[in-house]
Write a protein that holds these residues in place. Structure first.
Motif, short mmCIF file in Angstrom:
data_model
loop_
_atom_site.label_atom_id
_atom_site.label_comp_id
_atom_site.label_asym_id
_atom_site.label_seq_id
_atom_site.Cartn_x
_atom_site.Cartn_y
_atom_site.Cartn_z
N GLY A 1 44.69 45.36 35.65
CA GLY A 1 43.55 46.26 35.82
C GLY A 1 43.75 46.96 37.15
O GLY A 1 44.80 46.83 37.79
N ILE A 2 42.77 47.70 37.58
CA ILE A 2 42.85 48.32 38.91
C ILE A 2 41.45 48.26 39.53
O ILE A 2 40.45 48.47 38.83
CB ILE A 2 43.38 49.78 38.82
CG1 ILE A 2 43.57 50.40 40.21
CG2 ILE A 2 42.49 50.66 37.95
CD1 ILE A 2 44.35 51.72 40.21
N GLY A 3 41.39 47.91 40.79
CA GLY A 3 40.09 47.89 41.46
C GLY A 3 39.65 49.31 41.78
O GLY A 3 40.48 50.22 41.86
N ALA B 1 45.77 39.22 33.21
CA ALA B 1 44.76 39.62 34.20
C ALA B 1 43.38 39.22 33.70
O ALA B 1 43.19 38.96 32.51
CB ALA B 1 44.83 41.14 34.37
N THR B 2 42.43 39.21 34.61
CA THR B 2 41.04 38.91 34.25
C THR B 2 40.18 40.14 34.56
O THR B 2 40.71 41.19 34.88
CB THR B 2 40.55 37.68 35.04
OG1 THR B 2 40.86 37.90 36.41
CG2 THR B 2 41.21 36.41 34.55
N GLY B 3 38.88 39.98 34.45
CA GLY B 3 37.98 41.11 34.69
C GLY B 3 37.52 41.69 33.36
O GLY B 3 37.92 41.23 32.29
N SER B 4 36.68 42.71 33.43
CA SER B 4 36.12 43.30 32.21
C SER B 4 37.19 44.04 31.41
O SER B 4 37.11 44.12 30.19
CB SER B 4 35.04 44.32 32.56
OG SER B 4 34.06 43.72 33.34
N THR B 5 38.17 44.61 32.11
CA THR B 5 39.11 45.52 31.47
C THR B 5 39.93 44.90 30.33
O THR B 5 40.03 45.50 29.27
CB THR B 5 40.03 46.14 32.54
OG1 THR B 5 39.21 46.68 33.58
CG2 THR B 5 40.90 47.24 31.95
N PRO B 6 40.54 43.71 30.52
CA PRO B 6 41.42 43.22 29.45
C PRO B 6 40.71 42.45 28.34
O PRO B 6 41.38 41.97 27.41
CB PRO B 6 42.40 42.30 30.20
CG PRO B 6 41.64 41.82 31.38
CD PRO B 6 40.63 42.87 31.73
P1 PGA Z 1 37.54 44.97 36.18
O1 PGA Z 1 38.41 44.59 37.44
O2 PGA Z 1 38.46 44.86 35.01
O3 PGA Z 1 36.45 43.93 36.10
O4 PGA Z 1 37.05 46.35 36.41
C1 PGA Z 1 39.67 45.16 37.58
C2 PGA Z 1 40.27 44.73 38.89
O5 PGA Z 1 39.53 44.50 39.86
O6 PGA Z 1 41.51 44.60 38.96
#
Ligand code: PGA
Length: 238
Positions: free
Chosen positions: A128-130, A35-40
């Motif tokens: 991640g989760i939005g 996954a992408t985003g800040s979380t991973p």
């Molecule tokens: P985030 O996004 O890690 O940037 O918060 C998570 C997501 O939208 O799945």
């Protein structure tokens, strides 16, 4: 659904890394759903450090990413292709031809990605989760039966991601290609990570809510190997 509550982002990343390391150590051919985003990012930092220190071998591993924006060239600094190179792939020894990131804007592109996914079973899917409960870019009201498909991103998602685009929502792409919910659910093990108070409502709905496409993450209630690693703020409504 196993819930692991930890203190903060670093502890969430440590715990996620332990799960990842176990999967990769036990199976040199592991298929990683990423996954992408800040979380991973913290998880990937730990994988890179571990690779540098312990030479964990990714030569036979494969990876499948969840999603990609439509309308950005792969080399764009905010494409998920670039994100993955920067945070993980350029630092470890996974061969280029083992790396899969969806790309394209047509039904043919979606089918090709799903076909490649069908050749394998993802051993560990990182999610991640939005803040609206999305997983991958499966926005609220996406049928649980969907495979890889093109989505129109919700304004909320584009607002959440505007921080990567000079805080200008107009620069955030309006569409994406994403693994569907049915594609995600085929993974053997799922590790969902969440950090921060802005995720607390989505986490509470995922855990306690009725299984309903209005909150896509509720589908995970049906999967028999899900670990949810949440920090105190994201767990504050549990
Ligand atoms: P985030 O996004 O890690 O940037 O918060 C998570 C997501 O939208 O799945």
């Amino acid at each position: 659904m196993k819930i692991m509550k930890v203190k903060n982002y670093d502890e969430m990343s440590d715990a996620a890394f332990q799960v990842m390391k176990e999967v990769v150590s036990e199976n040199p051919n592991a298929v990683l759903g990423l996954a992408t985003g800040s979380t991973p990012i913290g998880l990937y930092e730990r994988m890179v450090k571990d690779y540098q220190e312990h030479h964990t071998n990714y030569a036979k591993c494969q990876s499948f990413n969840l999603d990609e924006y439509i309308g950005l060239a792969q080399g764009h600094e905010q494409s998920y292709f670039t994100f993955m190179q920067k945070h993980l792939f350029k630092h470890i020894n996974m061969p280029k031809e083992h790396i899969h990131i969806p790309y394209g804007n047509s039904e043919v592109d979606c089918q090709a990605y799903e076909k490649a996914l069908d050749q394998v079973q993802v051993d560990i899917q990182v999610l991640g989760i939005g803040s609206n409960g999305h997983i991958g870019f499966n926005e609220p009201n996406t049928p649980f039966t969907k495979e890889t498909h093109i989505v129109n991103l919700m304004k909320k998602t584009r607002q959440d991601n505007a921080r990567f685009f000079e805080n200008d929502i107009d620069q955030v792409p309006k569409q994406a290609i994403t693994m569907g919910i049915a594609s995600i659910m085929k993974a053997k093990k799922i590790v969902l990570l969440a950090s921060g108070e802005h995720k607390a409502d989505a986490i509470a709905t995922m855990v306690y809510g009725t299984k309903d496409p209005i909150c896509p993450a509720t589908v995970l209630q049906d999967h028999d190997d899900v670990i949810v690693i949440v920090d105190e703020a994201a767990a504050s409504k549990l």
